[in-house]
Structures are given as structure tokens and as C-alpha cells.
Enzyme design. Structure first.
Site, PDB file in Angstrom:
ATOM      1  N   TYR A 124       0.791  -1.391   0.030  1.00 46.02           N
ATOM      2  CA  TYR A 124       0.084   0.162  -0.097  1.00 46.02           C
ATOM      3  C   TYR A 124       0.750   1.104   0.113  1.00 46.02           C
ATOM      4  CZ  TYR A 124      -3.951   2.814   1.590  1.00 46.02           C
ATOM      5  OH  TYR A 124      -4.807   3.878   1.803  1.00 46.02           O
ATOM      6  N   LYS A 162       1.015   4.009  -2.962  1.00 48.71           N
ATOM      7  CA  LYS A 162       0.899   5.478  -2.512  1.00 48.71           C
ATOM      8  C   LYS A 162       1.919   6.442  -2.646  1.00 48.71           C
ATOM      9  CE  LYS A 162      -3.383   4.887  -1.499  1.00 48.71           C
ATOM     10  NZ  LYS A 162      -4.730   5.586  -2.240  1.00 48.71           N
TER      11      LYS A 162
HETATM   12  N1  CAA Z   1       2.731   0.932  14.210  1.00 45.65           N
HETATM   13  C1  CAA Z   1       3.294   0.213  15.004  1.00 45.65           C
HETATM   14  N2  CAA Z   1       3.388  -1.058  15.248  1.00 45.65           N
HETATM   15  C2  CAA Z   1       2.519  -1.939  14.683  1.00 45.65           C
HETATM   16  C3  CAA Z   1       1.754  -1.476  13.679  1.00 45.65           C
HETATM   17  C4  CAA Z   1       1.627   0.118  13.505  1.00 45.65           C
HETATM   18  N3  CAA Z   1       0.884   0.422  12.658  1.00 45.65           N
HETATM   19  N4  CAA Z   1       0.978  -2.207  13.160  1.00 45.65           N
HETATM   20  C5  CAA Z   1       1.207  -3.580  13.718  1.00 45.65           C
HETATM   21  N5  CAA Z   1       2.382  -3.144  14.646  1.00 45.65           N
HETATM   22  C6  CAA Z   1       3.006  -4.007  15.480  1.00 45.65           C
HETATM   23  C7  CAA Z   1       2.098  -5.188  16.287  1.00 45.65           C
HETATM   24  O1  CAA Z   1       1.682  -4.360  17.355  1.00 45.65           O
HETATM   25  C8  CAA Z   1       2.802  -6.340  16.737  1.00 45.65           C
HETATM   26  O2  CAA Z   1       3.849  -5.811  17.648  1.00 45.65           O
HETATM   27  P1  CAA Z   1       4.364  -6.979  18.601  1.00 45.65           P
HETATM   28  O3  CAA Z   1       4.958  -8.009  17.825  1.00 45.65           O
HETATM   29  O4  CAA Z   1       5.189  -6.193  19.606  1.00 45.65           O
HETATM   30  O5  CAA Z   1       2.990  -7.346  19.314  1.00 45.65           O
HETATM   31  C9  CAA Z   1       3.749  -6.501  15.036  1.00 45.65           C
HETATM   32  O6  CAA Z   1       3.523  -5.181  14.677  1.00 45.65           O
HETATM   33  C10 CAA Z   1       3.171  -7.442  14.513  1.00 45.65           C
HETATM   34  O7  CAA Z   1       1.741  -7.322  14.273  1.00 45.65           O
HETATM   35  P2  CAA Z   1       0.712  -8.360  14.384  1.00 45.65           P
HETATM   36  O8  CAA Z   1       0.820  -9.101  15.545  1.00 45.65           O
HETATM   37  O9  CAA Z   1      -0.764  -7.797  14.355  1.00 45.65           O
HETATM   38  O10 CAA Z   1       0.916  -9.250  13.214  1.00 45.65           O
HETATM   39  P3  CAA Z   1       0.113 -10.050  12.031  1.00 45.65           P
HETATM   40  O11 CAA Z   1       0.912 -10.637  11.113  1.00 45.65           O
HETATM   41  O12 CAA Z   1      -0.969 -10.932  13.106  1.00 45.65           O
HETATM   42  O13 CAA Z   1      -0.691  -9.082  11.528  1.00 45.65           O
HETATM   43  C11 CAA Z   1      -0.938  -6.853   9.962  1.00 45.65           C
HETATM   44  C12 CAA Z   1      -0.005  -7.791  10.590  1.00 45.65           C
HETATM   45  C13 CAA Z   1      -1.984  -7.441   9.318  1.00 45.65           C
HETATM   46  C14 CAA Z   1      -0.117  -5.911   9.348  1.00 45.65           C
HETATM   47  C15 CAA Z   1      -1.727  -6.174  11.319  1.00 45.65           C
HETATM   48  O14 CAA Z   1      -0.636  -5.657  12.466  1.00 45.65           O
HETATM   49  C16 CAA Z   1      -2.478  -5.019  10.960  1.00 45.65           C
HETATM   50  O15 CAA Z   1      -3.468  -5.129  10.288  1.00 45.65           O
HETATM   51  N6  CAA Z   1      -2.067  -3.717  10.967  1.00 45.65           N
HETATM   52  C17 CAA Z   1      -2.707  -2.518  10.398  1.00 45.65           C
HETATM   53  C18 CAA Z   1      -2.010  -2.221   9.435  1.00 45.65           C
HETATM   54  C19 CAA Z   1      -2.530  -0.716   9.122  1.00 45.65           C
HETATM   55  O16 CAA Z   1      -1.901   0.189   9.714  1.00 45.65           O
HETATM   56  N7  CAA Z   1      -3.238  -0.619   8.227  1.00 45.65           N
HETATM   57  C20 CAA Z   1      -3.774   0.640   7.802  1.00 45.65           C
HETATM   58  C21 CAA Z   1      -5.100   0.283   7.376  1.00 45.65           C
HETATM   59  S1  CAA Z   1      -6.111   1.956   6.951  1.00 45.65           S
HETATM   60  C22 CAA Z   1      -5.433   2.619   5.671  1.00 45.65           C
HETATM   61  O17 CAA Z   1      -4.773   1.653   4.726  1.00 45.65           O
HETATM   62  C23 CAA Z   1      -5.693   3.807   5.026  1.00 45.65           C
HETATM   63  C24 CAA Z   1      -4.520   4.794   5.066  1.00 45.65           C
HETATM   64  O18 CAA Z   1      -4.292   5.390   4.041  1.00 45.65           O
HETATM   65  C25 CAA Z   1      -3.821   4.810   6.297  1.00 45.65           C
END
Ligand code: CAA
Length: 245
Positions: free
Chosen positions: A153, A157
């Protein structure tokens, strides 16, 4: 009514940010072509605009498919005779940590967010060069600077930013502007899909202490689409409550 007499195409306008943008442009007087892949959502946005006295039509279109983009432009020209404003909002995310990301997750996001924006921008550029006016507004994202779980993503972007600046340079002499908006963390179906702990992390990064609303972004789109912004091009504007400073 800053956009009276103008015609706008908004991609991904069936819900979320795109819907907010379409409603705002219609409120400002533009005739809006709603582009979406889900007919029910597109129809309901058209009904909402018409119910408040605005003008709108819809076309089902996957922006990642060139033939569908060409059909969308043909339909818009048939309906309104010109395209003054293009808002490239359609976007998807397939979040995954980089080490687990599949090639499909990478390809899908690049196809819609970047290649789709290229197809749409190229089609609009051809028309707008001829008419010597127009405004192209690309919805990038604060994630273009990098975000955990969003390699695909963020790359798409960031690509949109490069595309925007190049289009701005090429089209300036023809009186056409091209700008990018980078929404921060806005309340939509896309952001509601993030895990709760990530929601808290993201909102924690916003000096204003809250997620944004689609209308926060729509207001900036309406400004960039209006004649008030005729001398602004190639800019990348954050709308994120101070999330990126
Ligand atoms: N900032 C800092 N740390 C983050 C993070 C973030 N944005 N996202 C995840 N982490 C960390 C988690 O807290 C975790 O840390 P720990 O191991 O210390 O617990 C580590 O990264 C791994 O994360 P997960 O345990 O969740 O790992 P996973 O493999 O199960 O899932 C993931 C990974 C699918 C990326 C999930 O973390 C997720 O969905 N994250 C959100 C990603 C995000 O920010 N998406 C934005 C969507 S909105 C959008 O896209 C619109 C826009 O323009 C912004």
C-alpha cells in the site's frame, strides 16, 4: 456553489472517503459521475445526491481494467460532454507484514491503487489537454512515508505521489492542475478493519487526538477542484490532524 457547471468523476465513490467526496462536490454544484464496483452502493450515493437537489450518475468500473476505464470516460462524456475534475480515490489494502506478504497481495494493491490511477489520469489528461483546463486530485495516503504492515500500500501511494508530480509538470502549460492529498487516519470501513491495538497506536500518533472524518478530506478536495486553487499544482497535502509534520 464553487463548482456550478463543472463535471467530476470520483472513483471508489460508493462508500467511505469517496462517498464523502462525491457528496461534497455535488453540494458545491458539480455533476458527479460515481464510479464504483458495487452497484448497490453507487446507486444509493446517486439517490442521496439527487434527493438533495444535486446531479449524479453512476458507472460500474474497476479502475485496474483499461477497457472499463475507457467505458467510464465514454459514459461521462455522453452524459455531460466534458470532464473538469477527476478524483482518483479508488483504493484497496491487503495488509501483511513484509516477510509474510504474498505476490498476490502485492500485485492486487499495485494494480488498483497505482496502475488504476495511471489509467484514469492518462484518460483525463488527454481530454483536459484539449480543453485546456481541469483539476486532477489523487488520494495518496500518509502511509506513503511507510507504515508497518503496508509495504504494498505504501509503495502504491508513494507511486501516486510521483505520478502526481509528473502529471503536474507535464500539464501545467495546458492550465491543468494535479495535486495529491494524503489522508492520515480517517474513519472509514478500511480503517475500521485494523486490529484494535493498531487503531490505538494509529490514533496515538495524531496530535489532534482523534481519527479524521471523510468530510475533512472532502473539504480539501473541493478546494483543490475549485478555481480558488488554479495556481496550486504538484502539491502533496496532508489532511491528518497533524499526524505527519
Ligand atoms: N505501528 C506500530 N506497530 C505496529 C503497527 C503500527 N501501525 N501495526 C502492527 N504493529 C506491530 C504489532 O503491535 C505487533 O507488535 P508485537 O509483535 O510487539 O505485538 C507487530 O507489529 C506485528 O503485528 P501483528 O501481531 O498484528 O502481526 P500479524 O501478522 O498478525 O498482522 C498486520 C500484521 C496484518 C499488518 C496487522 O498488524 C494489521 O492489520 N496492521 C494494521 C496495518 C495498518 O496500519 N493498516 C492501515 C489500514 S487503513 C489504511 O490503509 C488507510 C490509510 O491510508 C492509512
Amino acid at each position: 456553489m464553487r463548482l456550478e457547471g463543472k463535471t467530476a468523476i470520483v472513483t471508489g465513490a460508493g462508500r467511505g472517503l469517496g462517498k464523502g467526496i462525491a457528496l461534497k462536490l455535488a453540494q458545491e454544484g458539480a455533476s458527479v459521475m460515481i464510479c464504483d464496483m458495487v452497484e448497490e452502493n453507487a446507486q444509493s450515493v446517486v439517490q442521496e445526491i439527487e434527493a438533495s437537489g444535486g446531479k449524479a450518475s453512476y458507472q460500474i468500473c474497476n479502475v485496474a481494467v483499461l477497457d472499463e476505464v475507457n467505458a467510464l470516460f465514454e459514459k461521462t462524456l455522453d452524459a455531460y460532454g466534458k470532464v473538469d475534475i477527476l478524483v482518483n480515490n479508488a483504493g484497496i489494502n491487503r495488509d501483511s507484514m513484509l516477510h509474510k506478504m504474498s505476490v498476490e497481495q502485492w500485485d492486487q494493491v499495485i494494480a488498483v491503487n497505482l496502475t488504476g490511477t495511471f489509467y484514469m489520469t492518462q484518460a483525463a489528461a488527454k481530454l483536459m489537454r484539449e480543453q485546456e483546463s481541469g483539476a486532477i486530485i489523487n488520494i495518496s495516503s500518509a502511509s506513503w512515508l511507510g507504515n508497518v504492515g503496508q509495504a504494498n500500500y505504501a509503495a502504491s501511494k508513494a507511486g501516486v505521489v510521483g505520478l502526481t508530480k509528473t502529471a503536474a509538470r507535464e500539464l501545467a502549460k495546458k492550465g491543468v492542475t494535479c495535486n495529491a492529498i494524503c489522508p492520515g487516519f480517517i474513519e472509514t470501513d478500511m480503517t475500521r478493519g485494523v486490529p484494535e491495538k493498531v487503531w490505538d497506536i494509529m490514533v496515538g500518533k495524531i496530535p489532534m487526538g482523534r481519527a479524521g472524518k471523510p468530510s475533512d478530506v472532502a473539504n480539501m478536495v473541493a478546494f483543490l477542484a475549485s478555481e480558488e486553487a488554479d495556481y496550486i499544482t504538484g502539491e502533496v497535502i496532508n489532511v491528518g490532524g497533524g499526524m505527519v509534520l
